[in-house]
Scaffold this motif. Sequence first.
Motif, PDB file in Angstrom:
ATOM      1  N   VAL A 125       0.873  -1.168   0.000  1.00  0.00           N
ATOM      2  CA  VAL A 125       0.000   0.000   0.000  1.00  0.00           C
ATOM      3  C   VAL A 125       0.914   1.222   0.000  1.00  0.00           C
ATOM      4  O   VAL A 125       1.694   1.409   0.924  1.00  0.00           O
ATOM      5  CB  VAL A 125      -0.934   0.021   1.240  1.00  0.00           C
ATOM      6  CG1 VAL A 125      -1.823   1.254   1.212  1.00  0.00           C
ATOM      7  CG2 VAL A 125      -1.753  -1.248   1.321  1.00  0.00           C
ATOM      8  N   ASP A 126       0.824   2.028  -1.057  1.00  0.00           N
ATOM      9  CA  ASP A 126       1.671   3.203  -1.241  1.00  0.00           C
ATOM     10  C   ASP A 126       0.813   4.452  -1.048  1.00  0.00           C
ATOM     11  O   ASP A 126      -0.053   4.752  -1.865  1.00  0.00           O
ATOM     12  CB  ASP A 126       2.277   3.166  -2.646  1.00  0.00           C
ATOM     13  CG  ASP A 126       3.188   4.334  -2.953  1.00  0.00           C
ATOM     14  OD1 ASP A 126       3.235   5.306  -2.172  1.00  0.00           O
ATOM     15  OD2 ASP A 126       3.865   4.280  -3.996  1.00  0.00           O
ATOM     16  N   VAL A 127       1.048   5.160   0.054  1.00  0.00           N
ATOM     17  CA  VAL A 127       0.262   6.356   0.387  1.00  0.00           C
ATOM     18  C   VAL A 127       1.147   7.575   0.177  1.00  0.00           C
ATOM     19  O   VAL A 127       2.111   7.788   0.904  1.00  0.00           O
ATOM     20  CB  VAL A 127      -0.220   6.321   1.859  1.00  0.00           C
ATOM     21  CG1 VAL A 127      -1.081   7.539   2.162  1.00  0.00           C
ATOM     22  CG2 VAL A 127      -0.969   5.029   2.142  1.00  0.00           C
TER      23      VAL A 127
ATOM     24  N   LYS B 266       5.497  -4.767   7.538  1.00  0.00           N
ATOM     25  CA  LYS B 266       6.645  -3.868   7.469  1.00  0.00           C
ATOM     26  C   LYS B 266       6.167  -2.497   7.009  1.00  0.00           C
ATOM     27  O   LYS B 266       5.185  -2.404   6.281  1.00  0.00           O
ATOM     28  CB  LYS B 266       7.658  -4.435   6.470  1.00  0.00           C
ATOM     29  CG  LYS B 266       8.858  -3.577   6.215  1.00  0.00           C
ATOM     30  CD  LYS B 266       9.754  -4.201   5.143  1.00  0.00           C
ATOM     31  CE  LYS B 266      10.839  -3.217   4.732  1.00  0.00           C
ATOM     32  NZ  LYS B 266      11.641  -3.702   3.615  1.00  0.00           N
ATOM     33  N   THR B 267       6.849  -1.451   7.432  1.00  0.00           N
ATOM     34  CA  THR B 267       6.560  -0.106   6.952  1.00  0.00           C
ATOM     35  C   THR B 267       7.851   0.529   6.472  1.00  0.00           C
ATOM     36  O   THR B 267       8.941   0.152   6.896  1.00  0.00           O
ATOM     37  CB  THR B 267       5.945   0.787   8.049  1.00  0.00           C
ATOM     38  OG1 THR B 267       6.874   0.911   9.122  1.00  0.00           O
ATOM     39  CG2 THR B 267       4.633   0.232   8.556  1.00  0.00           C
ATOM     40  N   ASP B 268       7.707   1.488   5.575  1.00  0.00           N
ATOM     41  CA  ASP B 268       8.858   2.210   5.065  1.00  0.00           C
ATOM     42  C   ASP B 268       8.390   3.602   4.671  1.00  0.00           C
ATOM     43  O   ASP B 268       7.241   3.775   4.254  1.00  0.00           O
ATOM     44  CB  ASP B 268       9.429   1.476   3.847  1.00  0.00           C
ATOM     45  CG  ASP B 268      10.878   1.786   3.575  1.00  0.00           C
ATOM     46  OD1 ASP B 268      11.474   2.578   4.346  1.00  0.00           O
ATOM     47  OD2 ASP B 268      11.425   1.238   2.608  1.00  0.00           O
ATOM     48  N   ILE B 269       9.264   4.570   4.797  1.00  0.00           N
ATOM     49  CA  ILE B 269       8.952   5.929   4.362  1.00  0.00           C
ATOM     50  C   ILE B 269      10.027   6.330   3.372  1.00  0.00           C
ATOM     51  O   ILE B 269      11.216   6.319   3.688  1.00  0.00           O
ATOM     52  CB  ILE B 269       8.899   6.898   5.547  1.00  0.00           C
ATOM     53  CG1 ILE B 269       7.794   6.468   6.505  1.00  0.00           C
ATOM     54  CG2 ILE B 269       8.673   8.324   5.064  1.00  0.00           C
ATOM     55  CD1 ILE B 269       7.733   7.239   7.783  1.00  0.00           C
ATOM     56  N   LYS B 270       9.594   6.643   2.152  1.00  0.00           N
ATOM     57  CA  LYS B 270      10.518   7.051   1.098  1.00  0.00           C
ATOM     58  C   LYS B 270       9.981   8.320   0.453  1.00  0.00           C
ATOM     59  O   LYS B 270       8.836   8.347   0.013  1.00  0.00           O
ATOM     60  CB  LYS B 270      10.660   5.960   0.047  1.00  0.00           C
ATOM     61  CG  LYS B 270      11.322   4.717   0.595  1.00  0.00           C
ATOM     62  CD  LYS B 270      11.709   3.777  -0.495  1.00  0.00           C
ATOM     63  CE  LYS B 270      12.418   2.606   0.151  1.00  0.00           C
ATOM     64  NZ  LYS B 270      13.054   1.741  -0.772  1.00  0.00           N
TER      65      LYS B 270
END
Length: 92
Positions: free
Chosen positions: A4-6, A30-34
């Motif tokens: 899911v890309d927010v 998992k989460t990631d911030i880019k």
Amino acid sequence: MVLVDVKMLSGFTPILSSIDKLKHNGQVMKTDIKSSHVLLYLNHVFREENVFTFSIEQTNIVSNTQPAPVIVYSYYENDEYAVDSYNIPGSQ
């Protein structure tokens, strides 16, 4: 696996502690911030509604904020996806 890309609204950033809660609640693997995107990695998605809530804060004043996309797609099959958008209440 599903991603899911927010995309963040212009002038807003995510509150990291609220994203960390998604992992601790077991909703998200998992989460990631880019850049200006929050990425949520899910093991399974079923044919029922899933709701993921995290907080954002305004860091810059931007007039006429436009809706930002949310894209849900298969991590392994990029041609399988769904797109929606969100905005802050009261914005056009």
